[in-house]
Design a protein around this motif. Structure first.
Motif, PDB file in Angstrom:
ATOM      1  N   ARG A  81       0.856  -1.189   0.000  1.00 19.23           N
ATOM      2  CA  ARG A  81       0.000   0.000   0.000  1.00 19.23           C
ATOM      3  C   ARG A  81       0.885   1.230   0.000  1.00 19.23           C
ATOM      4  N   VAL A  82       0.665   2.097  -0.983  1.00 18.91           N
ATOM      5  CA  VAL A  82       1.441   3.319  -1.104  1.00 18.91           C
ATOM      6  C   VAL A  82       0.521   4.409  -1.681  1.00 18.91           C
ATOM      7  N   HIS A  83       0.749   5.635  -1.250  1.00 18.23           N
ATOM      8  CA  HIS A  83      -0.071   6.762  -1.702  1.00 18.23           C
ATOM      9  C   HIS A  83      -0.011   6.886  -3.223  1.00 18.23           C
ATOM     10  N   LYS A  84      -1.101   7.357  -3.805  1.00 17.80           N
ATOM     11  CA  LYS A  84      -1.232   7.457  -5.267  1.00 17.80           C
ATOM     12  C   LYS A  84      -0.112   8.264  -5.916  1.00 17.80           C
ATOM     13  N   GLN A  85       0.404   9.278  -5.231  1.00 22.72           N
ATOM     14  CA  GLN A  85       1.440  10.129  -5.841  1.00 22.72           C
ATOM     15  C   GLN A  85       2.746   9.388  -6.089  1.00 22.72           C
ATOM     16  N   TYR A  86       2.957   8.236  -5.446  1.00 20.39           N
ATOM     17  CA  TYR A  86       4.190   7.469  -5.618  1.00 20.39           C
ATOM     18  C   TYR A  86       4.024   6.282  -6.564  1.00 20.39           C
ATOM     19  N   ARG A  87       2.826   6.064  -7.096  1.00 25.60           N
ATOM     20  CA  ARG A  87       2.558   4.859  -7.887  1.00 25.60           C
ATOM     21  C   ARG A  87       2.867   4.998  -9.364  1.00 25.60           C
ATOM     22  N   ASN A  88       3.327   6.117  -9.832  1.00 27.22           N
ATOM     23  CA  ASN A  88       3.705   6.319 -11.243  1.00 27.22           C
ATOM     24  C   ASN A  88       2.604   5.905 -12.215  1.00 27.22           C
ATOM     25  N   GLY A  89       1.367   6.271 -11.905  1.00 29.65           N
ATOM     26  CA  GLY A  89       0.256   5.980 -12.804  1.00 29.65           C
ATOM     27  C   GLY A  89      -0.267   4.563 -12.731  1.00 29.65           C
ATOM     28  N   ILE A  90       0.223   3.759 -11.820  1.00 26.57           N
ATOM     29  CA  ILE A  90      -0.256   2.380 -11.684  1.00 26.57           C
ATOM     30  C   ILE A  90      -1.609   2.411 -10.998  1.00 26.57           C
ATOM     31  N   ASP A  91      -2.584   1.762 -11.615  1.00 23.07           N
ATOM     32  CA  ASP A  91      -3.940   1.744 -11.074  1.00 23.07           C
ATOM     33  C   ASP A  91      -4.029   0.918  -9.804  1.00 23.07           C
ATOM     34  N   ARG A  92      -5.120   1.137  -9.096  1.00 23.02           N
ATOM     35  CA  ARG A  92      -5.435   0.316  -7.929  1.00 23.02           C
ATOM     36  C   ARG A  92      -5.552  -1.134  -8.401  1.00 23.02           C
ATOM     37  N   TYR A  93      -4.992  -2.058  -7.667  1.00 23.59           N
ATOM     38  CA  TYR A  93      -4.905  -3.481  -8.005  1.00 23.59           C
ATOM     39  C   TYR A  93      -3.996  -3.736  -9.200  1.00 23.59           C
ATOM     40  N   GLY A  94      -3.117  -2.811  -9.506  1.00 20.50           N
ATOM     41  CA  GLY A  94      -2.145  -3.008 -10.575  1.00 20.50           C
ATOM     42  C   GLY A  94      -0.972  -3.851 -10.091  1.00 20.50           C
ATOM     43  N   ILE A  95      -0.322  -4.511 -11.017  1.00 19.98           N
ATOM     44  CA  ILE A  95       0.872  -5.300 -10.709  1.00 19.98           C
ATOM     45  C   ILE A  95       2.077  -4.465 -11.116  1.00 19.98           C
ATOM     46  N   ALA A  96       3.038  -4.357 -10.197  1.00 17.47           N
ATOM     47  CA  ALA A  96       4.195  -3.506 -10.444  1.00 17.47           C
ATOM     48  C   ALA A  96       5.466  -4.177  -9.941  1.00 17.47           C
ATOM     49  N   GLU A  97       6.589  -3.687 -10.449  1.00 10.75           N
ATOM     50  CA  GLU A  97       7.875  -4.111  -9.927  1.00 10.75           C
ATOM     51  C   GLU A  97       8.335  -3.048  -8.936  1.00 10.75           C
ATOM     52  N   LEU A  98       8.557  -3.470  -7.696  1.00 14.65           N
ATOM     53  CA  LEU A  98       9.055  -2.586  -6.648  1.00 14.65           C
ATOM     54  C   LEU A  98      10.531  -2.909  -6.461  1.00 14.65           C
ATOM     55  N   ARG A  99      11.381  -1.891  -6.646  1.00  9.35           N
ATOM     56  CA  ARG A  99      12.827  -2.102  -6.598  1.00  9.35           C
ATOM     57  C   ARG A  99      13.444  -1.272  -5.478  1.00  9.35           C
ATOM     58  N   ASN A 100      14.224  -1.944  -4.633  1.00 12.83           N
ATOM     59  CA  ASN A 100      14.981  -1.273  -3.582  1.00 12.83           C
ATOM     60  C   ASN A 100      16.216  -0.657  -4.238  1.00 12.83           C
ATOM     61  N   ALA A 101      16.331   0.652  -4.196  1.00 18.12           N
ATOM     62  CA  ALA A 101      17.429   1.343  -4.874  1.00 18.12           C
ATOM     63  C   ALA A 101      18.769   1.130  -4.177  1.00 18.12           C
ATOM     64  N   GLN A 102      18.752   0.754  -2.909  1.00 24.05           N
ATOM     65  CA  GLN A 102      20.004   0.601  -2.176  1.00 24.05           C
ATOM     66  C   GLN A 102      20.709  -0.716  -2.473  1.00 24.05           C
ATOM     67  N   ASN A 103      19.957  -1.787  -2.685  1.00 27.12           N
ATOM     68  CA  ASN A 103      20.599  -3.079  -2.948  1.00 27.12           C
ATOM     69  C   ASN A 103      20.145  -3.717  -4.261  1.00 27.12           C
ATOM     70  N   GLU A 104      19.312  -3.022  -5.035  1.00 26.62           N
ATOM     71  CA  GLU A 104      18.828  -3.463  -6.348  1.00 26.62           C
ATOM     72  C   GLU A 104      17.968  -4.726  -6.294  1.00 26.62           C
ATOM     73  N   LYS A 105      17.494  -5.128  -5.121  1.00 34.29           N
ATOM     74  CA  LYS A 105      16.561  -6.254  -5.044  1.00 34.29           C
ATOM     75  C   LYS A 105      15.188  -5.755  -5.478  1.00 34.29           C
ATOM     76  N   SER A 106      14.461  -6.630  -6.173  1.00 37.60           N
ATOM     77  CA  SER A 106      13.137  -6.233  -6.640  1.00 37.60           C
ATOM     78  C   SER A 106      12.156  -7.380  -6.446  1.00 37.60           C
ATOM     79  N   VAL A 107      10.894  -7.031  -6.451  1.00 41.31           N
ATOM     80  CA  VAL A 107       9.828  -8.010  -6.289  1.00 41.31           C
ATOM     81  C   VAL A 107       8.593  -7.493  -7.030  1.00 41.31           C
ATOM     82  N   ARG A 108       7.841  -8.419  -7.629  1.00 40.79           N
ATOM     83  CA  ARG A 108       6.574  -8.058  -8.253  1.00 40.79           C
ATOM     84  C   ARG A 108       5.515  -8.029  -7.159  1.00 40.79           C
ATOM     85  N   VAL A 109       4.713  -6.970  -7.156  1.00 39.67           N
ATOM     86  CA  VAL A 109       3.734  -6.809  -6.091  1.00 39.67           C
ATOM     87  C   VAL A 109       2.399  -6.321  -6.642  1.00 39.67           C
ATOM     88  N   LEU A 110       1.350  -6.600  -5.900  1.00 36.16           N
ATOM     89  CA  LEU A 110       0.041  -6.028  -6.125  1.00 36.16           C
ATOM     90  C   LEU A 110       0.028  -4.698  -5.381  1.00 36.16           C
TER      91      LEU A 110
END
Length: 128
Positions: free
Chosen positions: A20-49
């Protein structure tokens, strides 16, 4: 890149693999959208709802996603978030550990394959 404090999901989302993240940080991703969330510090990423939240000072995620990203509750996460294409969405639906999501996804994929096979065999019977 955005930097937000990491908090646990609200209790009504317990057991669900979502962020769950505020709409201003979602880069246009709709509610219930699937996105790649990437940690900028260690480059680990995960696909999330992705779902929204009213607070714009924190990102809310469960333990499993936090460990996949290599972060701890209460810390800060510098992250980027980008929408997944159709292939990434399919991989999320088929690979998520949530049985309420992956079991129907696998049933639908098997039904699609059997339907295509039935169409091919039916089409061959007309020509042979």
């Amino acid at each position: 890149m955005h930097r937000l404090k990491i908090e646990r999901l609200p209790s009504n989302d317990g057991g669900r693999l979502l962020v769950r993240v505020h709409k201003q940080y979602r880069n246009g991703i709709d509610r219930y959208g699937i996105a790649e969330l990437r940690n900028a510090q260690n480059e680990k990423s995960v696909r999330v709802l992705v779902l929204g939240h009213e607070r714009d000072d924190a990102i809310f995620m469960p333990y499993d996603i936090r460990t996949a990203l290599g972060v701890k509750k209460g810390g800060d996460l510098e992250f980027s978030i980008s929408p997944e294409n159709w292939y990434g969405k399919l991989r999320w639906y088929l690979g998520t550990p949530d049985p309420a999501v992956h079991i129907p996804a696998w049933i639908a994929l098997i039904a699609l394959v059997l339907s295509v096979l039935g169409l091919v065999l039916g089409g061959l019977s007309f020509f042979c």
